[in-house]
Design a protein around this motif. Structure first.
Motif, PDB file in Angstrom:
ATOM      1  N   PRO A   1      -1.880   4.602 -12.626  1.00  0.00           N
ATOM      2  CA  PRO A   1      -0.647   4.696 -12.853  1.00  0.00           C
ATOM      3  C   PRO A   1       0.381   4.965 -14.142  1.00  0.00           C
TER       4      PRO A   1
ATOM      5  N   TRP B   1      -4.025  12.993  -2.975  1.00  0.00           N
ATOM      6  CA  TRP B   1      -4.238  12.012  -3.425  1.00  0.00           C
ATOM      7  C   TRP B   1      -5.621  11.264  -3.370  1.00  0.00           C
TER       8      TRP B   1
ATOM      9  N   SER C   1      -2.824   7.238   0.638  1.00  0.00           N
ATOM     10  CA  SER C   1      -3.691   6.696  -0.284  1.00  0.00           C
ATOM     11  C   SER C   1      -5.325   6.605  -0.257  1.00  0.00           C
TER      12      SER C   1
ATOM     13  N   ASP D   1      -7.398   3.993   0.602  1.00  0.00           N
ATOM     14  CA  ASP D   1      -7.136   3.149   0.722  1.00  0.00           C
ATOM     15  C   ASP D   1      -6.297   2.859   2.315  1.00  0.00           C
TER      16      ASP D   1
ATOM     17  N   ASP E   1       2.064  -1.046 -10.148  1.00  0.00           N
ATOM     18  CA  ASP E   1       0.186  -1.396  -9.476  1.00  0.00           C
ATOM     19  C   ASP E   1      -0.626   0.244  -8.328  1.00  0.00           C
ATOM     20  N   VAL E   2      -0.387   0.773  -8.703  1.00  0.00           N
ATOM     21  CA  VAL E   2      -1.312   1.560  -7.992  1.00  0.00           C
ATOM     22  C   VAL E   2      -2.516   2.884  -8.972  1.00  0.00           C
ATOM     23  N   THR E   3      -3.219   2.820  -8.323  1.00  0.00           N
ATOM     24  CA  THR E   3      -4.062   4.045  -9.007  1.00  0.00           C
ATOM     25  C   THR E   3      -4.842   5.187  -8.495  1.00  0.00           C
TER      26      THR E   3
ATOM     27  N   GLU F   1      -9.730   9.236  -5.508  1.00  0.00           N
ATOM     28  CA  GLU F   1      -9.897   7.798  -6.103  1.00  0.00           C
ATOM     29  C   GLU F   1      -9.854   8.407  -7.506  1.00  0.00           C
TER      30      GLU F   1
ATOM     31  N   ARG G   1      -3.228   2.449   2.283  1.00  0.00           N
ATOM     32  CA  ARG G   1      -1.881   1.029   1.992  1.00  0.00           C
ATOM     33  C   ARG G   1      -0.380   1.550   2.052  1.00  0.00           C
ATOM     34  N   TYR G   2      -0.921   2.939   1.087  1.00  0.00           N
ATOM     35  CA  TYR G   2      -0.325   3.616  -0.022  1.00  0.00           C
ATOM     36  C   TYR G   2       0.820   5.001   0.895  1.00  0.00           C
TER      37      TYR G   2
ATOM     38  N   ASP H   1       4.617   1.241  -0.301  1.00  0.00           N
ATOM     39  CA  ASP H   1       3.762   1.223   0.362  1.00  0.00           C
ATOM     40  C   ASP H   1       4.316   0.809   1.738  1.00  0.00           C
TER      41      ASP H   1
ATOM     42  N   LEU I   1       6.034   6.998  -4.071  1.00  0.00           N
ATOM     43  CA  LEU I   1       5.082   6.199  -3.732  1.00  0.00           C
ATOM     44  C   LEU I   1       5.622   5.333  -3.209  1.00  0.00           C
TER      45      LEU I   1
END
Length: 451
Positions: free
Chosen positions: A126, A444, A398, A400, A107-109, A446, A402-403, A422, A420
């Motif tokens: 993903p 990484w 990432s 955002d 669930d990561v893009t 977008e 977060r990762y 979190d 990867l």
């Protein structure tokens, strides 16, 4: 004459001479020498095979993405804070990374751009579809690439038998590589792809070996300085020395990168590189915060407001960050590590990731500290014997924040991976299988952007 016994050129020499992970661990495993190439270079002008072209091939299954099942923890975790320089100190629960490989949906893009000895790949998350953007050509004696951490530009370079070339390409939109530099001279060492001053400048440095030094010090005698913002070289054709001193600018009082001269002179002059001001010449001595501001020890935040830097003159080494305007240094205390390397800001400029090792601990750590509080919010041991993973000193954020994606080698499966994780819960969320070739750099991005 300025010597650099602890320069990245020296560390690259150690990295080249030491080819296995156990030896790297004995050296502190702190040499992230992706951007550095040491070699004999050019002797005479000759013909090449033409200009290299970035090839956008059809999507294929070069990479394999495996997800990691992340069950809901039985304990609560402190959410990542949104720190500011004036934030008060708070106690945080430090998540311990848990790696449980499985095969569920990731669930990561985004897009991972990955470089290795064969070229540059783009891996879509993903689903794992990937393609080569650049293939290494047969007549390249050596080559390398380095992504700008502002996520806008890629620098790559190659050495032919008779010359070196440096190229730039945007990371978003159409791939339009542009050759910016050809060097036909011969030197003992090279520092290539050194992004500086919030990625406004790309530095290409040439060095000679100081035969008089018992430590085999390198002396940087030329730095080619390309201004990305103005699309031109500064101090053409090159500056006769190194650009490694971090110090406030007497004109703006903002932090700047100072370039010194390699030859001793009775009237020293410095070239001052600032984020928002045109380069200028200073004759006063800089009031330095660091004399080794290169990518292994120094990093500018994405918003341009901070600089993180490591002082490695004494053991234990120290990590600081400072505001760019009206500089004020803050020490990020680390009682666990003696040696520190490669600070890396998160895209939101709230966290600093770095690598640390201790003389009293066999395995290094990857750690993330929040600024403003300041507190450690995540740590990961770089070797997991039970899972057969050996993490390399290479990680990216990432978009955002977060990762993180960490390069690793599976000595059980004999292959290279990108893991990867979190950082808010300290758990692995997926893996990308990149094959047999070690990863040298990655970023990484977008999936879509209007940049």
């Amino acid at each position: 004459m300025t010597r650099y016994s602890n320069s990245p050129l020296k560390e690259a020499q150690r990295n080249i001479e030491t080819l296995n992970r156990s030896a790297l661990r004995r050296l502190g495993r702190l040499c992230l020498a992706v951007i550095i190439v040491i070699s004999a270079c050019t002797r005479s002008l000759g013909s090449g095979r033409g200009e290299p072209v970035l090839i956008a091939t059809d999507s294929v299954s070069i990479a394999t993405v495996e997800a990691t099942r992340t069950p809901v923890p039985s304990i609560t975790h402190t959410a990542l804070p949104v720190p500011s320089p004036s934030a008060t100190t708070s106690q945080l629960t430090i998540p311990t990374p848990t790696l449980v490989p499985s095969t569920v949906t990731v669930d990561v893009t985004g897009r991972l751009l990955v470089t290795d000895d064969t070229g540059i790949q783009e891996v879509l998350l993903p689903d794992g579809n990937s393609r080569y953007l650049l293939h290494k050509e047969e007549d390249w004696v050596e080559w390398g690439a380095k992504f700008g951490q502002n996520q806008k530009t890629l620098a790559y370079w190659m050495a032919y038998e008779n010359r070196r070339e440096v190229w730039l390409s945007p990371l978003y939109g159409d791939w339009k590589p542009k050759r910016i530099l050809i060097i036909e001279d011969d030197f003992d060492g090279w520092l290539m792809g050194n992004w500086a001053v919030n990625d406004r400048y790309l530095l290409t440095s040439a060095a000679i070996l100081d035969d008089s030094s018992p430590l085999e010090d390198y002396i940087i005698v030329r730095t080619y300085i390309y201004d990305i913002q103005e699309d031109e070289f500064v101090a053409e054709p090159y500056w006769p020395g190194a650009c490694m001193t971090l110090a406030p600018s007497p004109q703006t009082e903002h932090l700047a990168l100072w370039c010194s001269q390699s030859e001793d002179t009775s009237h020293p002059r410095y070239l001052v590189l600032e984020p928002e001001t045109s380069p200028w010449i200073a004759e006063q001595t800089p009031q330095q915060l660091s004399e080794d501001c290169h990518s292994l020890l120094c990093a500018w935040s994405a918003d341009g407001n901070y600089v993180a830097y490591i002082i490695d003159e004494h053991v234990p080494e120290s990590l600081y960050y400072s505001t760019v305007g009206t500089p004020m240094a803050v020490h990020l205390k680390d009682d666990e590590n003696d040696f520190l390397r490669s600070p890396l800001w998160s895209p939101n400029s709230a966290y600093i990731l770095y690598f640390g090792a201790s003389m009293n601990r066999p395995n290094p750590y990857t750690k993330i500290s929040a600024i403003g509080t300041p507190e450690v919010v995540w740590r990961g041991v770089d070797t997991s014997e039970e899972l057969g993973l050996d993490f390399r000193e290479l990680a990216v954020w990432s978009p955002d924040s977060r990762y993180i994606a960490r390069a690793a080698f599976s000595f059980l499966e004999d292959k290279n991976l990108i893991v990867l994780e979190d950082i808010s819960i300290g758990r692995e969320v997926g893996r990308v299988n990149t094959g047999l070739n070690p990863i040298t750099d990655m970023i990484w991005l977008e999936t879509h952007s209007n940049r």
